[in-house]
Motif scaffolding. Structure first.
Motif, PDB file in Angstrom:
ATOM      1  N   VAL A 104     -14.044 -20.555 -51.012  1.00 18.54           N
ATOM      2  CA  VAL A 104     -12.633 -20.944 -51.115  1.00 18.54           C
ATOM      3  C   VAL A 104     -12.001 -20.738 -49.745  1.00 18.54           C
ATOM      4  CG1 VAL A 104     -10.497 -20.663 -52.443  1.00 18.54           C
ATOM      5  CG2 VAL A 104     -12.682 -19.920 -53.437  1.00 18.54           C
ATOM      6  N   SER A 105     -11.398 -21.775 -49.205  1.00 18.72           N
ATOM      7  CA  SER A 105     -10.787 -21.645 -47.881  1.00 18.72           C
ATOM      8  C   SER A 105      -9.712 -22.704 -47.687  1.00 18.72           C
ATOM      9  CB  SER A 105     -11.861 -21.801 -46.798  1.00 18.72           C
ATOM     10  OG  SER A 105     -11.278 -21.802 -45.519  1.00 18.72           O
ATOM     11  N   GLN A 106      -8.499 -22.256 -47.438  1.00 20.33           N
ATOM     12  CA  GLN A 106      -7.413 -23.199 -47.164  1.00 20.33           C
ATOM     13  C   GLN A 106      -7.789 -24.086 -45.989  1.00 20.33           C
ATOM     14  OE1 GLN A 106      -4.449 -25.213 -45.423  1.00 20.33           O
ATOM     15  NE2 GLN A 106      -4.920 -23.340 -44.299  1.00 20.33           N
ATOM     16  N   SER A 107      -8.083 -23.440 -44.855  1.00 25.31           N
ATOM     17  CA  SER A 107      -8.323 -24.182 -43.616  1.00 25.31           C
ATOM     18  C   SER A 107      -9.681 -24.870 -43.600  1.00 25.31           C
ATOM     19  CB  SER A 107      -8.256 -23.227 -42.426  1.00 25.31           C
ATOM     20  OG  SER A 107      -9.294 -22.254 -42.534  1.00 25.31           O
ATOM     21  N   GLY A 108     -10.644 -24.267 -44.293  1.00 27.81           N
ATOM     22  CA  GLY A 108     -12.014 -24.777 -44.225  1.00 27.81           C
ATOM     23  C   GLY A 108     -12.688 -24.451 -42.907  1.00 27.81           C
ATOM     24  N   GLU A 109     -12.076 -23.568 -42.110  1.00 24.11           N
ATOM     25  CA  GLU A 109     -12.634 -23.239 -40.790  1.00 24.11           C
ATOM     26  C   GLU A 109     -12.874 -21.744 -40.600  1.00 24.11           C
ATOM     27  OE1 GLU A 109     -13.707 -25.564 -39.017  1.00 24.11           O
ATOM     28  OE2 GLU A 109     -12.568 -27.320 -39.704  1.00 24.11           O
ATOM     29  N   THR A 110     -12.624 -20.928 -41.599  1.00 22.69           N
ATOM     30  CA  THR A 110     -12.777 -19.481 -41.454  1.00 22.69           C
ATOM     31  C   THR A 110     -14.239 -19.132 -41.163  1.00 22.69           C
ATOM     32  OG1 THR A 110     -10.895 -19.121 -42.878  1.00 22.69           O
ATOM     33  CG2 THR A 110     -12.406 -17.269 -42.635  1.00 22.69           C
ATOM     34  N   ALA A 111     -14.466 -18.440 -40.039  1.00 24.69           N
ATOM     35  CA  ALA A 111     -15.830 -18.225 -39.552  1.00 24.69           C
ATOM     36  C   ALA A 111     -16.722 -17.524 -40.580  1.00 24.69           C
ATOM     37  CB  ALA A 111     -15.792 -17.429 -38.248  1.00 24.69           C
ATOM     38  N   LYS A 245       2.636  -6.879 -47.023  1.00 24.46           N
ATOM     39  CA  LYS A 245       2.140  -6.209 -45.821  1.00 24.46           C
ATOM     40  C   LYS A 245       2.190  -7.137 -44.625  1.00 24.46           C
ATOM     41  CE  LYS A 245      -1.532  -4.738 -48.067  1.00 24.46           C
ATOM     42  NZ  LYS A 245      -2.529  -3.944 -48.806  1.00 24.46           N
ATOM     43  N   GLU A 246       1.675  -8.341 -44.800  1.00 22.51           N
ATOM     44  CA  GLU A 246       1.475  -9.168 -43.607  1.00 22.51           C
ATOM     45  C   GLU A 246       2.764  -9.682 -42.994  1.00 22.51           C
ATOM     46  OE1 GLU A 246      -0.225 -13.170 -45.832  1.00 22.51           O
ATOM     47  OE2 GLU A 246      -0.693 -12.888 -43.728  1.00 22.51           O
ATOM     48  N   ILE A 247       3.806  -9.860 -43.780  1.00 22.42           N
ATOM     49  CA  ILE A 247       5.031 -10.373 -43.134  1.00 22.42           C
ATOM     50  C   ILE A 247       6.182  -9.368 -43.062  1.00 22.42           C
ATOM     51  CG2 ILE A 247       4.510 -12.827 -43.483  1.00 22.42           C
ATOM     52  CD1 ILE A 247       6.482 -12.793 -45.821  1.00 22.42           C
TER      53      ILE A 247
HETATM   54  C1  F6R Z   1      -2.827 -14.448 -45.964  1.00 20.70           C
HETATM   55  C2  F6R Z   1      -3.704 -15.449 -45.371  1.00 20.70           C
HETATM   56  C3  F6R Z   1      -5.119 -15.081 -45.050  1.00 20.70           C
HETATM   57  C4  F6R Z   1      -6.055 -16.251 -45.364  1.00 20.70           C
HETATM   58  C5  F6R Z   1      -7.474 -15.945 -44.888  1.00 20.70           C
HETATM   59  C6  F6R Z   1      -8.439 -17.046 -45.286  1.00 20.70           C
HETATM   60  O1  F6R Z   1      -1.595 -14.987 -46.284  1.00 20.70           O
HETATM   61  O2  F6R Z   1      -3.299 -16.561 -45.170  1.00 20.70           O
HETATM   62  O3  F6R Z   1      -5.507 -13.938 -45.743  1.00 20.70           O
HETATM   63  O4  F6R Z   1      -6.014 -16.491 -46.740  1.00 20.70           O
HETATM   64  O5  F6R Z   1      -7.482 -15.780 -43.506  1.00 20.70           O
HETATM   65  O6  F6R Z   1      -8.076 -18.268 -44.724  1.00 20.70           O
HETATM   66  P1  F6R Z   1      -8.681 -19.609 -45.253  1.00 20.70           P
HETATM   67  O7  F6R Z   1      -8.201 -19.791 -46.642  1.00 20.70           O
HETATM   68  O8  F6R Z   1      -8.153 -20.670 -44.332  1.00 20.70           O
HETATM   69  O9  F6R Z   1     -10.171 -19.474 -45.204  1.00 20.70           O
END
Ligand code: F6R
Length: 363
Positions: A104-111, A245-247
């Motif tokens: 699962v990845s929003q960006s699809g680029e998380t290493a 926490k993060e913001i």
């Molecule tokens: C928190 C946040 C990060 C991402 C994480 C994975 O608000 O945005 O925890 O969820 O870095 O990113 P993706 O989904 O792009 O793999």
């Protein structure tokens, strides 16, 4: 480009009803009785051969995966493990050709997520990606892809991507349940009908944002707080805690409500804010007794409850009624708003929190 909103994060929180609709669009049959995932290339026979599922993701996407695990185990009765991507490869996970790995990845680029995907494929597993970006590395390398139709997410803190991932997991869970006949067709139709009400129910929460702004302004005066819940409420508590926490840079911890008394209860003292989620009917009494435990030690409790349920707390925020498995798609919204307004009250850069990047492309 912020369409009249002060920050991208707030705009993206308000885009969630649309993100839900767009993620469901074209994926529910015309009669509303089944899920159509034409993008999934697996044959029914291949689906029936899945013995175990491993969900791998980071951060907020991992929290969506926690809900996804509950959804899939409940709907399809397939055992699901979940790992944060930076841990997955190093624990020698047991991956076979009968394992389905869901990244699962929003960006699809998380290493780390990408590395996990490659490792899973190398071991012969089939990989399904749930991602928001068409053409991303994850979407290109996975065997099957479900695109969340959240639209571009600009704020570093993920909101609409997370909730769209929840919708994607529900669709996929129902798709599996239909294929494996683990649930009745009528039951699936009822769930789909409830899912289609979610966008309007999110609107109803957003209309009450001012209440949360006031709560957040008093939370922002504290340096420590807790989020508690059981079952999927705990998964949402984790996401609410991370967002805060993060913001806002306020320290918080999310705890399974029943686990507090095994140590952490020692930290509960007069005036400490506790956000308690209590949306799961079957766990209601149990969570209620945990709320009493923290109240008895002086905690100031904000209860997130289903409409119509009465819980004795200091502040109550009700979410519209839905099915237990769908409640995360509603209960997280007030937590996103709390984090947003707490960050604002502290004068932080909401869209670009310190030390963080939108896409983490190093392991
Ligand atoms: C928190 C946040 C990060 C991402 C994480 C994975 O608000 O945005 O925890 O969820 O870095 O990113 P993706 O989904 O792009 O793999």
């Amino acid at each position: 480009e912020k369409a009249g909103f002060d920050h991208f994060m707030l705009k993206e929180i308000y885009e969630q009803p649309k993100a839900y609709r767009d993620t469901m669009m074209g994926r529910i049959s015309a009669d509303g009785r089944s899920v159509e995932l034409k993008e999934i290339g697996m044959t029914p026979e291949q689906i029936r051969s899945i013995r175990n599922i491993q969900i791998v993701a980071c951060g907020t996407a991992y929290h969506a995966g926690m809900v996804g695990k509950t959804i899939i185990e409940s709907l399809a009765r397939i055992p699901v493990e979940i790992d944060v991507a930076s841990e997955y490869r190093y624990r020698s996970p047991i991956i076979t050709p009968e394992t389905l790995v869901i990244v699962v990845s929003q960006s699809g680029e998380t290493a780390d997520t990408l590395a996990a995907l490659r490792e899973a494929k190398r071991c012969g597993a089939r990989v399904l990606a749930i991602t928001n970006v068409v053409g991303s590395s994850v979407s290109r390398e996975a065997n099957d892809v479900i695109i969340t139709q959240a639209g571009p997410e600009i704020a570093v803190a993920s909101t609409k991507a997370y909730t769209s991932q929840l919708i994607a997991f529900m669709l996929y869970g129902l798709f599996l349940a239909d294929t494996l006949a683990t649930r009745e067709k009528d039951w699936i139709a009822d769930v789909l009908a409830s899912m289609q009400k979610l966008p309007d129910q999110v609107e109803m929460i957003l209309e009450r944002a001012q209440v949360l702004k006031q709560v957040a302004e008093s939370l922002a005066k504290h340096n420590n707080l807790f989020f508690i819940g059981r079952g999927v409420d705990f998964a949402v508590a984790q996401e609410g805690s991370l967002k805060l926490k993060e913001i806002s840079y306020i320290h918080s911890e999310a705890y399974p409500a029943g686990e507090l008394k095994h140590g952490t209860l020692a930290l509960i003292e007069e005036g400490i804010p506790v956000v308690a989620l209590i949306t799961q009917e079957d766990l209601y009494e149990k969570t209620l007794s945990n709320i009493k435990e923290v109240k008895a030690r002086g905690a100031h409790v904000l209860g997130l409850v289903n409409e119509g349920s009465e819980v004795e707390v200091d502040e109550l925020f009700a979410i519209p009624c839905t099915l237990p498995l769908l409640s995360p798609a509603l209960s997280v919204v007030p937590l996103q708003l709390l984090a947003y307004y707490a960050s604002l009250a502290r004068g932080n850069d909401v869209d670009k929190p310190r030390n963080l990047a939108k896409s983490v492309t190093v392991e």
